[in-house]
Design a protein around this motif. Structure first.
Motif, short mmCIF file in Angstrom:
data_model
loop_
_atom_site.label_atom_id
_atom_site.label_comp_id
_atom_site.label_asym_id
_atom_site.label_seq_id
_atom_site.Cartn_x
_atom_site.Cartn_y
_atom_site.Cartn_z
N THR A 181 43.91 10.57 -55.43
CA THR A 181 42.93 9.83 -56.24
C THR A 181 43.43 8.43 -56.59
OG1 THR A 181 43.82 10.59 -58.37
CG2 THR A 181 42.20 12.01 -57.28
N TYR A 182 44.74 8.21 -56.47
CA TYR A 182 45.39 6.94 -56.83
C TYR A 182 45.18 6.59 -58.31
CZ TYR A 182 45.32 6.76 -51.77
OH TYR A 182 45.45 7.09 -50.43
N ALA A 226 51.08 8.50 -52.85
CA ALA A 226 50.16 8.71 -53.97
C ALA A 226 49.73 7.41 -54.63
CB ALA A 226 50.79 9.65 -55.00
N GLY A 227 50.46 6.32 -54.36
CA GLY A 227 50.08 5.02 -54.94
C GLY A 227 51.12 4.38 -55.82
N THR A 260 59.83 7.71 -59.19
CA THR A 260 60.66 8.65 -58.43
C THR A 260 59.79 9.79 -57.93
OG1 THR A 260 62.67 9.99 -58.48
CG2 THR A 260 61.26 10.08 -60.41
N HIS A 261 60.25 10.44 -56.87
CA HIS A 261 59.59 11.69 -56.46
C HIS A 261 60.51 12.88 -56.74
CE1 HIS A 261 61.87 10.46 -52.82
NE2 HIS A 261 62.08 11.75 -52.71
N ILE A 262 61.64 12.58 -57.42
CA ILE A 262 62.55 13.66 -57.82
C ILE A 262 62.10 14.18 -59.18
CG2 ILE A 262 64.95 14.27 -58.28
CD1 ILE A 262 65.80 11.98 -56.49
N GLU A 299 47.74 11.32 -59.88
CA GLU A 299 46.97 12.55 -59.79
C GLU A 299 46.69 12.94 -58.34
OE1 GLU A 299 43.10 14.08 -62.20
OE2 GLU A 299 42.82 12.27 -60.99
N ILE A 300 46.82 14.24 -58.06
CA ILE A 300 46.44 14.82 -56.77
C ILE A 300 45.45 15.93 -57.05
CG2 ILE A 300 47.24 15.96 -54.67
CD1 ILE A 300 48.36 13.19 -54.95
#
Length: 458
Positions: A415-416, A272-273, A383-385, A404-405
């Protein structure tokens, strides 16, 4: 106090060496004309500063060169390279000069050319070219000073330059229209003996100007801005239009935190960036303290005493450390640094990615909660947790941002761009399905040769 930074951080941010991109931050700025300017640029970048006045002086010097393109120092690279070679070549040195002796030497060299005479003749000629160019630039700085446009750092050096050029030896050199045999010997003695220290000062100053001009050229080329570095007490870190200079058509982001909220917690799915943003932030903080322009539209930050990142950490096979243990040691290292210097910018990308989800959750929660209590430093952790972020959301000292997605035609699109809050996006299984990974594995069963049972009769 010197700016605190370690090799891991320089590696994470690609300051000099390259990690994966094949580029370095030094390469971006290395638009210097000569080797001496390149070496000077390297030293500037290698030693970020913690003195506000020195940071400001370098920034203003670079800014001057960017805004005064037509009155820059013109560096004849060939003349400078030869002049430097000549100054170091003691084998061809002349310590005495007389018109008779010089005439005889010229005649002898015409009949039997020697390398030493060639070195002296062309070295003196090259030095005069360099001195005339520097003198012209020096006079331009005097005019800028009268108009109050000359930065303090350049004025300090230019005062010394004018003193040197006021000496009779240099005045006569500047007035030369052509070099006679006697002149060559006279100025060789001046340049390499009686005025050697002043000559070395001027050469070194040309290198410094070359480095400033290289930084200014990079600011133009990559659309960089000049940050405002404030006293430590300002306690702020604000960027508008931050981007990473290695990324083509990079998406810019704004960020602002400080005061009571000194920890920024960033969530978002893989790709995602997050890592690119953290690198851009770290690079900008580093460059600002080196007095360099940064990849952003604008930047304001309070003075920090050091920078510590953990972005590209890996296991240490030589020491027998796993990835997770290497991460733990890195956190321990940061804790020790904070004991000695409590004014740092600390950046962690995907804290504890090298262990299971449960330990990563517990570890992230414990470490982030501890960092949040240290009000004198800045912390940025990704984090992605998502569960860890949700458990920390009640802490007023933590700001939460996420990448943001958007859904387009039933498919997620990156969208980064940063937005407020905690991400709830989970794209792991979507990517697995999109790439048909499970189907491909299942297809192995249809192509696998069937075993044949061969019966033998005894």
């Amino acid at each position: 106090m010197p700016f605190q930074i370690d090799d891991q951080t320089k590696k994470d941010l690609d300051i000099f060496g390259t990690y994966k991109s094949g580029k370095s931050i030094f390469d971006l700025f290395n638009l210097s004309t000569c080797k001496g300017g390149q070496d000077k640029l390297y030293r500037f970048l290698a030693e970020p500063m913690t003195d506000l006045e020195k940071i400001k002086e370098r920034k203003e010097a670079v800014l001057f060169f960017q805004h005064h393109v037509t009155s820059r120092l013109i560096i004849d690279k060939d003349a400078l390279d030869y002049a430097v070679y000549y100054l170091k070549d003691r084998g061809s040195s002349i310590r005495r000069a007389s018109k008779v002796w010089s005439a005889e030497r010229k005649i002898m060299n015409t009949l039997n050319p020697t390398e030493s005479y060639y070195v002296v003749k062309n070295g003196v000629s090259s030095m005069i070219v360099i001195l005339k160019s520097l003198y012209e630039f020096s006079l331009n700085l005097v005019n800028e000073e009268k108009a109050n446009h000359c930065p303090i750092l350049l004025k300090k050096d230019n005062d010394k330059v004018l003193e040197i050029f006021a000496l009779s030896e240099f005045q006569s050199a500047l007035g030369l229209k052509s070099l006679k045999a006697y002149d060559i010997d006279v100025y060789d003695s001046i340049f390499r003996h009686s005025q050697s220290r002043n000559i070395q000062f001027l050469i070194n100053l040309i290198y410094e100007y070359d480095a400033f001009q290289a930084i200014a050229n990079a600011a133009d080329k990559y659309n960089l801005c000049y940050p405002e570095v404030l006293p430590k007490s300002a306690n702020c870190l604000e960027l508008e239009g931050l981007f990473h200079p290695f990324v083509e058509d990079a998406v810019a982001n704004d960020i602002s935190f400080g005061g009571e909220s000194n920890l920024l917690f960033i969530t978002g799915p893989n790709m995602a960036g997050k890592s690119t943003f953290l690198k851009a932030l770290g690079v900008s903080a580093y460059l600002a303290h080196a007095g360099f322009p940064v990849p952003a539209k604008s930047m304001r930050l309070s003075l920090i005493s050091g920078l510590c990142t953990t972005i590209n950490i890996s296991d240490d096979l030589h020491s027998g450390y796993s990835h997770f243990y290497a991460e733990v040691l890195r956190v321990k290292y940061v804790a020790n640094q904070l004991k000695e210097n409590n004014n740092l910018l600390v950046i962690f990308d995907e804290l504890f990615r090298g262990t299971n989800v449960k330990d990563a959750y517990d570890g992230t929660l414990a470490i982030v909660s501890a960092f949040a209590r240290i009000k004198s430093s800045f912390f940025v952790i990704s984090t992605h947790i998502i569960e860890a972020a949700e458990s920390l959301s009640a802490n007023d000292n933590i700001s939460f941002r996420s990448f943001e997605i958007r859904e387009v035609d039933g498919h997620p699109t990156y969208t980064y761009k940063l937005k407020d809050g905690i991400s709830t996006d989970r794209l792991g299984m979507y990517i697995i399905r999109k790439e048909r990974v499970v189907e491909m594995i299942n297809e192995v069963l249809t192509t696998e040769p069937k075993s044949e049972n061969i019966e033998t009769n005894n």
